[in-house]
Motif scaffolding. Sequence first.
Motif, PDB file in Angstrom:
ATOM      1  N   ALA A 116       0.833  -1.206   0.000  1.00  0.00           N
ATOM      2  CA  ALA A 116       0.000   0.000   0.000  1.00  0.00           C
ATOM      3  C   ALA A 116       0.866   1.253   0.000  1.00  0.00           C
ATOM      4  N   PHE A 117       2.068   1.130   0.551  1.00  0.00           N
ATOM      5  CA  PHE A 117       2.984   2.268   0.628  1.00  0.00           C
ATOM      6  C   PHE A 117       4.336   1.937  -0.015  1.00  0.00           C
ATOM      7  N   SER A 118       4.874   0.780   0.296  1.00  0.00           N
ATOM      8  CA  SER A 118       6.179   0.367  -0.224  1.00  0.00           C
ATOM      9  C   SER A 118       6.057  -0.227  -1.631  1.00  0.00           C
ATOM     10  N   LYS A 119       7.205  -0.539  -2.224  1.00  0.00           N
ATOM     11  CA  LYS A 119       7.225  -1.155  -3.556  1.00  0.00           C
ATOM     12  C   LYS A 119       6.579  -2.536  -3.523  1.00  0.00           C
ATOM     13  N   TYR A 120       5.995  -2.907  -4.645  1.00  0.00           N
ATOM     14  CA  TYR A 120       5.397  -4.232  -4.768  1.00  0.00           C
ATOM     15  C   TYR A 120       5.626  -4.749  -6.188  1.00  0.00           C
ATOM     16  N   ALA A 121       5.399  -6.034  -6.393  1.00  0.00           N
ATOM     17  CA  ALA A 121       5.535  -6.649  -7.714  1.00  0.00           C
ATOM     18  C   ALA A 121       4.183  -7.208  -8.135  1.00  0.00           C
ATOM     19  N   PRO A 122       3.585  -6.711  -9.217  1.00  0.00           N
ATOM     20  CA  PRO A 122       2.313  -7.263  -9.686  1.00  0.00           C
ATOM     21  C   PRO A 122       2.435  -8.761  -9.955  1.00  0.00           C
ATOM     22  N   SER A 123       1.406  -9.515  -9.637  1.00  0.00           N
ATOM     23  CA  SER A 123       1.453 -10.974  -9.822  1.00  0.00           C
ATOM     24  C   SER A 123       1.145 -11.391 -11.251  1.00  0.00           C
ATOM     25  N   SER A 124       0.578 -10.502 -12.052  1.00  0.00           N
ATOM     26  CA  SER A 124       0.196 -10.839 -13.421  1.00  0.00           C
ATOM     27  C   SER A 124       1.414 -10.985 -14.329  1.00  0.00           C
ATOM     28  N   ASN A 125       1.310 -11.881 -15.310  1.00  0.00           N
ATOM     29  CA  ASN A 125       2.347 -12.029 -16.331  1.00  0.00           C
ATOM     30  C   ASN A 125       2.029 -11.225 -17.582  1.00  0.00           C
ATOM     31  N   ARG A 126       0.968 -10.455 -17.519  1.00  0.00           N
ATOM     32  CA  ARG A 126       0.571  -9.598 -18.635  1.00  0.00           C
ATOM     33  C   ARG A 126       0.833  -8.141 -18.274  1.00  0.00           C
ATOM     34  N   PRO A 127       0.851  -7.253 -19.266  1.00  0.00           N
ATOM     35  CA  PRO A 127       1.084  -5.829 -18.976  1.00  0.00           C
ATOM     36  C   PRO A 127       0.060  -5.298 -17.974  1.00  0.00           C
ATOM     37  N   VAL A 128       0.538  -4.498 -17.019  1.00  0.00           N
ATOM     38  CA  VAL A 128      -0.316  -3.966 -15.962  1.00  0.00           C
ATOM     39  C   VAL A 128      -0.155  -2.450 -15.889  1.00  0.00           C
ATOM     40  N   VAL A 129      -1.278  -1.748 -15.768  1.00  0.00           N
ATOM     41  CA  VAL A 129      -1.241  -0.302 -15.544  1.00  0.00           C
ATOM     42  C   VAL A 129      -1.004  -0.071 -14.051  1.00  0.00           C
ATOM     43  N   VAL A 130       0.009   0.712 -13.706  1.00  0.00           N
ATOM     44  CA  VAL A 130       0.348   0.981 -12.310  1.00  0.00           C
ATOM     45  C   VAL A 130       0.489   2.486 -12.102  1.00  0.00           C
ATOM     46  N   ASP A 131       0.526   2.893 -10.847  1.00  0.00           N
ATOM     47  CA  ASP A 131       0.711   4.324 -10.560  1.00  0.00           C
ATOM     48  C   ASP A 131       2.111   4.781 -10.954  1.00  0.00           C
ATOM     49  N   ALA A 132       3.119   4.029 -10.481  1.00  0.00           N
ATOM     50  CA  ALA A 132       4.503   4.457 -10.706  1.00  0.00           C
ATOM     51  C   ALA A 132       5.433   3.250 -10.702  1.00  0.00           C
ATOM     52  N   VAL A 133       6.615   3.432 -11.282  1.00  0.00           N
ATOM     53  CA  VAL A 133       7.614   2.375 -11.347  1.00  0.00           C
ATOM     54  C   VAL A 133       8.976   2.919 -10.926  1.00  0.00           C
TER      55      VAL A 133
END
Length: 234
Positions: A116-133
């Motif tokens: 919710a605050f720290s970095k995370y890794a999406p579990s999907s193997n497909r392209p994902v829209v995220v807030d920031a990288v």
Amino acid sequence: KKKKKKKKNSLITNSLINNRKISIKLIENKKNLGFAKANNQGIKAAQGEYILLLNSDTIVLPGSLEKLVEFAQSRPDAGVIAPKLLNSDKTIQPSCYHFPSIWGAVKEFWLGQQGAFSKYAPSSNRPVVVDAVVGAAFLIPRKVIEKVGLLDERYFMYFEDLDYCRRVWRSGYKVYYLPEAKIIHLHGASGKKMGNQPNRWLIKSSKIYYGAWRYWLITAIIRLSQIWKKLQSR
């Protein structure tokens, strides 16, 4: 007396990569200008349709750059495209963010919602829209830079990636995480010999990004949570 010619701070040379001739321009700075300012130098000197920001502590796996460019070409709404980052042992390295906030800090450090605050890794193997990288490796189309602008040079190191992704969203583009493109990131290797200096840069950049009072409130939320957990474990 003959005047000595000043050494140029850049060098252009031709190299072969995958049997393709490319021009490489090396810009040499006499001192550490910081992540944002140095990358802006490269962005200004570059002439391509796509700009890749790539940390010195990375190893690009075969085909990953091509996949980033191909995805950018297929998605006109893409403002930033980032690969999956891997640790040296090829395990997944968290590299995406929800835009950090006071409520996000409460959710993660007090309510146990990881990512919710720290970095995370999406579990999907497909392209994902995220807030920031994470800015260790991300691709930006030239048209996006022309609209959004350069990296904010107030940030010497840290938070310039979050700031840029936020500006990308405000300009009407999206940030994508592309897991099929993979790059090894030797996290922290660039600052190993700098002692506590990276931490001082982190604090300064945090205050710029959040503003002073938000920075201190978020810091209090995190530290009080750590104290509370230690007391509970006794």
